[in-house]
Design a protein around this motif. Structure first.
Motif, PDB file in Angstrom:
ATOM      1  N   THR A 173       0.524  -1.155  -0.232  1.00  0.00           N
ATOM      2  CA  THR A 173      -0.154   0.045  -0.025  1.00  0.00           C
ATOM      3  C   THR A 173       0.865   1.199  -0.274  1.00  0.00           C
ATOM      4  N   LYS A 180       1.002   4.042  -3.522  1.00  0.00           N
ATOM      5  CA  LYS A 180       0.719   5.072  -2.973  1.00  0.00           C
ATOM      6  C   LYS A 180       2.075   6.231  -3.339  1.00  0.00           C
ATOM      7  N   ASN A 235       2.727   6.314  -7.415  1.00  0.00           N
ATOM      8  CA  ASN A 235       1.218   7.146  -7.702  1.00  0.00           C
ATOM      9  C   ASN A 235       1.410   5.385  -8.998  1.00  0.00           C
ATOM     10  N   ARG A 281      -2.851  -0.304  -6.164  1.00  0.00           N
ATOM     11  CA  ARG A 281      -2.306  -1.262  -5.055  1.00  0.00           C
ATOM     12  C   ARG A 281      -2.449  -2.709  -5.631  1.00  0.00           C
TER      13      ARG A 281
END
Length: 76
Positions: free
Chosen positions: A49, A53, A56, A59
């Motif tokens: 995760t 993040k 970008n 996931r």
């Protein structure tokens, strides 16, 4: 890295989780093996995760790439 979705750290965390799973699901699992497996799996999920993040990325795509790279790696 595998197709720019994974990192060596993510791959190692997945390997560690698979080893913990094997221990927990063995015929005679050691004391605390299920806790170790659960903790290792949680570390993988958190790292996937965070990486997705930060970079970008999707996931789920990152998780699938990590699992594929570890579980379907060529035999050494």
């Amino acid at each position: 890295m595998t197709d720019d979705l994974t990192t060596p750290d993510l791959l190692q965390l997945e390997r560690d989780a698979l080893e913990a799973q094997a221990a927990a699901t063995s015929a005679t699992p050691p004391e605390g093996a299920f806790d170790t497996w659960r903790e290792a799996a949680a570390k993988v999920q958190a790292a996937v995760t965070a990486h997705a993040k930060k970079e970008n990325l999707n996931r789920v795509a990152v998780e699938m790439a990590v699992k594929k790279a570890v579980r379907h790696a060529p035999e050494e």
